[in-house]
Design an enzyme around this catalytic site. Structure first.
Site, mmCIF file in Angstrom:
data_model
loop_
_atom_site.group_PDB
_atom_site.id
_atom_site.type_symbol
_atom_site.label_atom_id
_atom_site.label_comp_id
_atom_site.label_asym_id
_atom_site.label_seq_id
_atom_site.Cartn_x
_atom_site.Cartn_y
_atom_site.Cartn_z
ATOM 1 N N ASP A 126 1.093 -1.173 -0.516
ATOM 2 C CA ASP A 126 0.045 0.200 0.217
ATOM 3 C C ASP A 126 1.001 1.145 -0.366
ATOM 4 O O ASP A 126 2.154 1.541 1.346
ATOM 5 C CB ASP A 126 -1.163 0.146 1.094
ATOM 6 C CG ASP A 126 -2.581 0.509 1.313
ATOM 7 O OD1 ASP A 126 -2.019 1.625 0.022
ATOM 8 O OD2 ASP A 126 -2.853 0.291 1.857
ATOM 9 N N CYS B 268 -5.059 4.678 -3.371
ATOM 10 C CA CYS B 268 -5.517 3.239 -3.178
ATOM 11 C C CYS B 268 -6.622 2.580 -4.228
ATOM 12 O O CYS B 268 -6.345 2.080 -4.705
ATOM 13 C CB CYS B 268 -6.095 2.815 -1.707
ATOM 14 S SG CYS B 268 -4.888 4.013 -0.805
#
Ligand SMILES: *[C@@H]1O[C@H](CO)[C@@H](O)[C@H](O)[C@H]1NC(C)=O
Ligand SMILES: *[C@@H]1O[C@H](CO)[C@@H](O)[C@H](O)[C@H]1NC(C)=O
Ligand SMILES: *[C@@H]1O[C@H](CO)[C@@H](O)[C@H](O)[C@H]1NC(C)=O
Ligand SMILES: *[C@@H]1O[C@H](CO)[C@@H](O)[C@H](O)[C@H]1NC(C)=O
Length: 592
Positions: free
Chosen positions: A37, A73
């Site tokens: 991430d 994201c």
């Protein structure tokens, strides 16, 4: 477990010869997908992961020019799992109404995504970690995520609390294993799921999606974004590390356009904080590196390592200090869109590094091809990546980039004047990369434009279209020849015009939309002076308003002219973007 062949099958001479012919490429390989991430590709994060280097980089291929199309994201993850650009999924941000898990469900993608397709064709499928933003302790079961044999999802609002994450295991009500380091939970579930997978005859697809090195959210000093927390065993590592002082690091003159061009220079207090911020990101990645090691071990013990593809990538990139930016993503700069991608597996060349551009929308079709699943009526905006390094046809050279909404400073600093949010961060971008030229072009919702010559100015410090630098007679050197800057910009704008609302084939082969005859196949072909009028008269990309999401009415003209061969001028008429047919034609011959 895949590829355990029974004796009775081996006795069949037909099958036996088929096995010999297909050599290293098993028909139903296992696939491990490791998705970090916010991992950077430009501040040395991959180089600080020894197991990743040893088992993936040295045993596989590094795709140095791999891009995410939307540098945040949720939109990026939805593009990954659906193979579609954000303007087609309309999942354009992290929270409803623009994005998040509810929007993914609402737009029908819980019935159309990679894991589900693999499951439907006989794969066991597993997921552990963060799936999407706004996948919460309240909505995890309405509906449950489809497509997974087993799962352990991290849930908001605790997704980014490294020691107090909420998890839902196989759809059960969420619990918080307080005090347990989140990446170690990923490691534990990975082991458990691999045990399950390896006991079964079906091939498997497993995604390991730790939070690292994402910022800690909601628990730190100011209740905003803070550097990630680190497993105790990795505290204090890399004390000497500093973010590379590249020319674009905290530059003396501001760069970019819009809010970026107004950022003040960072002072020493902030630089020290930022260096420590990145050290903590590197430390947080050590627990991920341990997962790489243990997964390899486990596959090797089970005797399936050579039948397994392993992908390693991140949803988007990250910047700290480049262009004077506080830690964060959301920008079109190379730091944010160019993401790690390393692949190892049957027939994937070891220690290979390629500069051929690829994009997150290419990964779902790549994996389907590996798994031998037909594309059918799936609507991919990407095409399979040549992971075996065997294609002789030159691949397309562009990556589409798009963003809607705000920019964000994920730092203690940048909060001085209210929320650390930069509004009107809505833009279209376009990255072209070929051997003899490379460009980043963008048009913002303010109608400001950027053009960087990536070969001459890889740090993106000289915007050739800024009013300060713009020179009407300026030229650009491409493949040893001088070309007028205006003509170069016209061509890039036309390409963006196609890509900003492309679907499927027009995303993969945008020049074909401008030149239906097929005479122009890349940027270099389009440079030909015979097209000068066509491109200067082309409809231009523009916005009429800055929106927080994909409001088509604010995004200017939607049609463009096509070039009719033989006529030599732009009289093809306005071309309305059609719903195009899926034409991805998997080339099975590559697999023999
Ligand atoms: C951990 O999360 C729970 C909610 O699941 C919350 O009630 C609790 O306060 C949190 N604990 C800590 C130490 O942050
Ligand atoms: C740097 O700027 C920050 C934020 O404006 C401020 O808090 C800090 O005191 C400054 N440090 C120096 C050395 O000027
Ligand atoms: C954002 O753009 C709108 C126009 O679309 C403008 O009215 C507004 O002032 C801008 N806000 C900022 C913070 O730049
Ligand atoms: C995308 O979603 C937003 C929010 O629901 C909606 O307002 C917008 O019209 C949608 N855009 C398109 C092009 O469908």
């Amino acid at each position: 477990m895949a590829f355990r062949l029974s004796r009775s099958l081996l006795a069949s001479s037909w099958l036996f010869s088929a096995i010999i012919l297909t050599d290293a490429a098993p028909s139903r390989p296992n696939i491990v997908f490791i998705l970090t991430d916010d991992q950077d590709n430009h501040m040395g994060s991959l180089q600080h992961m020894p197991s990743l280097q040893k088992h993936l980089v040295h045993q596989g291929t590094t795709f140095e020019r791999h891009y995410c199309s939307t540098a945040i994201c949720c939109p990026s993850r939805v593009s990954l799992w659906t193979g579609q650009l954000a303007h087609n999924t309309n999942v354009t941000n992290v929270n409803p109404p623009w994005g998040g898990y509810p929007k993914f469900v609402q737009n029908g993608y819980n019935d159309h995504h990679l894991a589900l397709w693999l499951q439907q064709s006989g794969y066991n499928t597993y997921y552990v970690g963060k799936l999407f933003n706004a996948h919460t302790i309240d909505n995890y079961d309405s509906p449950h995520v489809s497509g997974y044999t087993q799962s352990n999802f991290f849930l908001d609002p605790f997704t980014y609390q490294y020691y107090n994450v909420s998890t839902t295991k196989n759809g059960a009500p969420p619990t918080n294993p307080v005090g347990k380091y989140s990446t170690d939970i990923v490691a534990e579930s990975a082991n458990e799921f691999l045990d399950h997978a390896l006991q079964d005859d079906s091939p498997f697809f497993i995604t390991l999606a730790p939070i690292a090195p994402h910022a800690l959210v909601g628990e730190g000093s100011l209740g905003g974004f803070d550097p990630p927390q680190v497993a105790e065993r990795h505290e204090g590592l890399f004390p000497e590390y500093k973010i590379p002082r590249t020319p674009n690091f905290n530059p003396d003159s501001p760069s970019g356009v819009s809010w970026v061009s107004k950022l003040p220079k960072l002072n020493d207090t902030i630089l020290d904080y930022n260096d420590e911020y990145q050290r903590r990101r590197l430390r947080s990645l050590q627990a991920v590196d341990e997962i790489v090691e243990s997964v390899i071990d486990r596959l090797e013990q089970a005797g399936v390592l050579e039948d397994t593809f392993i992908f390693y990538t991140s949803d988007n990139g990250y910047h700290i200090g480049q262009h004077r930016l506080h830690p964060g993503k959301t920008c079109g700069f190379e730091t944010d869109i160019n993401v790690p991608l390393v692949v190892r597996g049957p027939g994937v060349p070891a220690k290979r590094v390629t500069q051929v551009p690829s994009s997150h929308t290419d990964l779902a079709p790549t994996i389907l091809r590996i798994a031998g699943i037909e594309v059918g009526d799936k609507k991919f905006d990407g095409t399979p990546i040549d992971i075996h390094g065997k294609d002789t046809e030159p691949r397309s050279e562009h990556a589409a980039v798009e963003f809607w909404g705000f920019g964000l400073a994920e730092s203690l600093f940048g909060r001085e004047n209210g929320p650390p949010i930069y509004l009107n961060n809505t833009y279209k971008g376009l990255r072209i990369e070929a051997e003899s030229y490379g460009f980043y072009y963008s048009v913002w919702c303010s109608n400001e434009k950027e053009l960087y010559d990536m070969k001459a100015d890889p740090g993106q410090l000289h915007n050739l279209l800024s009013s300060k630098e713009r020179d009407i007679d300026a030229t650009i050197t491409i493949a040893g020849k001088q070309w007028p800057l205006a003509g170069v910009a016209d061509r890039l704008d036309a390409l963006m015009m196609v890509l900003k609302s492309c679907k499927q084939q027009s995303c993969a082969h945008p020049w074909k939309s401008l030149h239906p005859s097929g005479d122009v196949r890349n940027f270099h072909d389009a440079l030909s002076t015979e097209y000068d009028d066509f491109y200067s008269e082309q409809v231009k990309v523009s916005f009429t308003n800055c929106e927080a999401g994909y409001i088509i009415e604010s995004e200017g003209p939607q049609g463009f002219h096509t070039f009719e061969a033989g006529e030599g001028h732009a009289d093809g008429g306005i071309y309305d973007i059609p719903e195009q047919q899926v034409l991805i034609n998997p080339d099975w011959s590559l697999w023999e």
